[in-house]
Design a protein around this motif. Sequence first.
Motif, PDB file in Angstrom:
ATOM      1  N   GLY A 140       0.940  -0.996   0.103  1.00 47.65           N
ATOM      2  CA  GLY A 140      -0.038   0.126  -0.018  1.00 47.65           C
ATOM      3  C   GLY A 140       0.849   1.301   0.195  1.00 47.65           C
ATOM      4  N   ILE A 141       0.273   2.526  -0.046  1.00 48.09           N
ATOM      5  CA  ILE A 141       1.065   3.779   0.056  1.00 48.09           C
ATOM      6  C   ILE A 141       0.534   4.009   1.602  1.00 48.09           C
ATOM      7  CG2 ILE A 141       0.945   4.182  -2.243  1.00 48.09           C
ATOM      8  CD1 ILE A 141      -0.999   6.429  -1.613  1.00 48.09           C
ATOM      9  N   THR A 142       1.462   4.904   2.235  1.00 44.90           N
ATOM     10  CA  THR A 142       1.370   5.455   3.359  1.00 44.90           C
ATOM     11  C   THR A 142       0.420   6.459   3.397  1.00 44.90           C
ATOM     12  OG1 THR A 142       3.182   7.260   3.266  1.00 44.90           O
ATOM     13  CG2 THR A 142       3.848   4.801   3.856  1.00 44.90           C
ATOM     14  N   ALA A 143       0.033   6.922   4.672  1.00 48.16           N
ATOM     15  CA  ALA A 143      -0.906   8.051   5.189  1.00 48.16           C
ATOM     16  C   ALA A 143      -0.152   9.353   4.649  1.00 48.16           C
ATOM     17  CB  ALA A 143      -1.414   8.067   6.401  1.00 48.16           C
ATOM     18  N   PHE A 144       1.167   9.507   4.744  1.00 51.33           N
ATOM     19  CA  PHE A 144       1.644  10.587   4.409  1.00 51.33           C
ATOM     20  C   PHE A 144       1.501  10.751   2.954  1.00 51.33           C
ATOM     21  CE2 PHE A 144       5.629  12.557   2.632  1.00 51.33           C
ATOM     22  CZ  PHE A 144       5.758  13.664   3.325  1.00 51.33           C
ATOM     23  N   ALA A 145       1.763   9.701   2.155  1.00 53.17           N
ATOM     24  CA  ALA A 145       1.513   9.669   0.689  1.00 53.17           C
ATOM     25  C   ALA A 145       0.275  10.196   0.342  1.00 53.17           C
ATOM     26  CB  ALA A 145       2.138   8.451   0.098  1.00 53.17           C
ATOM     27  N   ALA A 146      -0.775   9.314   0.817  1.00 50.03           N
ATOM     28  CA  ALA A 146      -2.319   9.626   0.638  1.00 50.03           C
ATOM     29  C   ALA A 146      -2.696  11.125   1.031  1.00 50.03           C
ATOM     30  CB  ALA A 146      -3.052   8.411   1.456  1.00 50.03           C
ATOM     31  N   ASP A 147      -2.180  11.713   2.008  1.00 53.18           N
ATOM     32  CA  ASP A 147      -2.308  13.011   2.333  1.00 53.18           C
ATOM     33  C   ASP A 147      -1.759  14.000   1.541  1.00 53.18           C
ATOM     34  OD1 ASP A 147      -3.829  12.110   4.524  1.00 53.18           O
ATOM     35  OD2 ASP A 147      -2.274  12.439   5.989  1.00 53.18           O
TER      36      ASP A 147
ATOM     37  N   VAL B  69      -7.975   4.549  -0.261  1.00 51.66           N
ATOM     38  CA  VAL B  69      -6.643   4.821   0.040  1.00 51.66           C
ATOM     39  C   VAL B  69      -6.620   5.969   0.759  1.00 51.66           C
ATOM     40  CG1 VAL B  69      -4.485   5.106  -1.053  1.00 51.66           C
ATOM     41  CG2 VAL B  69      -6.128   3.613  -2.395  1.00 51.66           C
ATOM     42  N   ASN B  70      -7.344   6.859   0.817  1.00 52.55           N
ATOM     43  CA  ASN B  70      -7.238   8.245   1.424  1.00 52.55           C
ATOM     44  C   ASN B  70      -7.570   7.929   3.076  1.00 52.55           C
ATOM     45  OD1 ASN B  70      -8.162   9.921  -1.198  1.00 52.55           O
ATOM     46  ND2 ASN B  70      -6.409  10.538  -0.066  1.00 52.55           N
TER      47      ASN B  70
ATOM     48  N   TYR C 184      11.196   5.406   8.691  1.00 45.43           N
ATOM     49  CA  TYR C 184      10.234   6.117   8.038  1.00 45.43           C
ATOM     50  C   TYR C 184       9.812   7.450   8.639  1.00 45.43           C
ATOM     51  CZ  TYR C 184       6.596   7.191   4.844  1.00 45.43           C
ATOM     52  OH  TYR C 184       5.836   7.814   4.269  1.00 45.43           O
ATOM     53  N   THR C 185       9.503   7.353   9.988  1.00 48.49           N
ATOM     54  CA  THR C 185       9.001   8.197  10.566  1.00 48.49           C
ATOM     55  C   THR C 185      10.114   9.433  10.609  1.00 48.49           C
ATOM     56  OG1 THR C 185       7.806   7.040  12.219  1.00 48.49           O
ATOM     57  CG2 THR C 185       8.356   9.457  12.848  1.00 48.49           C
ATOM     58  N   ALA C 186      11.366   9.133  10.634  1.00 45.64           N
ATOM     59  CA  ALA C 186      12.362  10.109  10.506  1.00 45.64           C
ATOM     60  C   ALA C 186      12.532  10.756   9.126  1.00 45.64           C
ATOM     61  CB  ALA C 186      13.859   9.474  10.989  1.00 45.64           C
ATOM     62  N   LEU C 187      12.340   9.871   8.143  1.00 46.00           N
ATOM     63  CA  LEU C 187      12.434  10.231   6.824  1.00 46.00           C
ATOM     64  C   LEU C 187      11.322  11.186   6.646  1.00 46.00           C
ATOM     65  CD1 LEU C 187      13.554   9.886   3.908  1.00 46.00           C
ATOM     66  CD2 LEU C 187      11.685   8.226   3.601  1.00 46.00           C
ATOM     67  N   ALA C 188       9.947  10.742   6.972  1.00 48.07           N
ATOM     68  CA  ALA C 188       8.670  11.622   6.458  1.00 48.07           C
ATOM     69  C   ALA C 188       8.407  12.726   7.226  1.00 48.07           C
ATOM     70  CB  ALA C 188       7.679  10.423   6.512  1.00 48.07           C
ATOM     71  N   GLY C 189       8.948  12.623   8.570  1.00 48.05           N
ATOM     72  CA  GLY C 189       8.562  13.650   9.476  1.00 48.05           C
ATOM     73  C   GLY C 189       9.200  15.046   9.328  1.00 48.05           C
TER      74      GLY C 189
END
Length: 119
Positions: free
Chosen positions: A23-30, A87-88, A114-119
């Motif tokens: 799947g894609i992450t919530a970060f990507a979906a947002d 997905v959203n 991942y949190t460190a990357l996306a945060g």
Amino acid sequence: MPAIPPHLSYTRDHEWLHDGRVGITAFAADALGDIVYVRLPDLGATVTAGVPCGEIESTKSVSELLAPADGTVVEVNAALAEEPGLVNDDPYERGWLFKLAVTGTPDLLDAAAYTALAG
């Protein structure tokens, strides 16, 4: 940022993998906004980690879907054809994209990385 499920593995491109499910992450979906169409790989297709295997179209843009691992597609989430907004709404459960019989995985990130990357 939404909670990052600790049991999943992640790519730097915001996909997740768990027991072959993708799947894609919530970060990507947002970031994408309202998703209106999802083109998934065909059943039986062979995919390669980091290589485009589908598309996600939102009201903002069209984004390539990258495979998080090498493998063969053994299932697709048919519900997304009628309701791509899953997905959203629920990217880690009902909004999963497809399932792989995984044959190889690249270096994936754990939830903390991942949190460190996306945060």
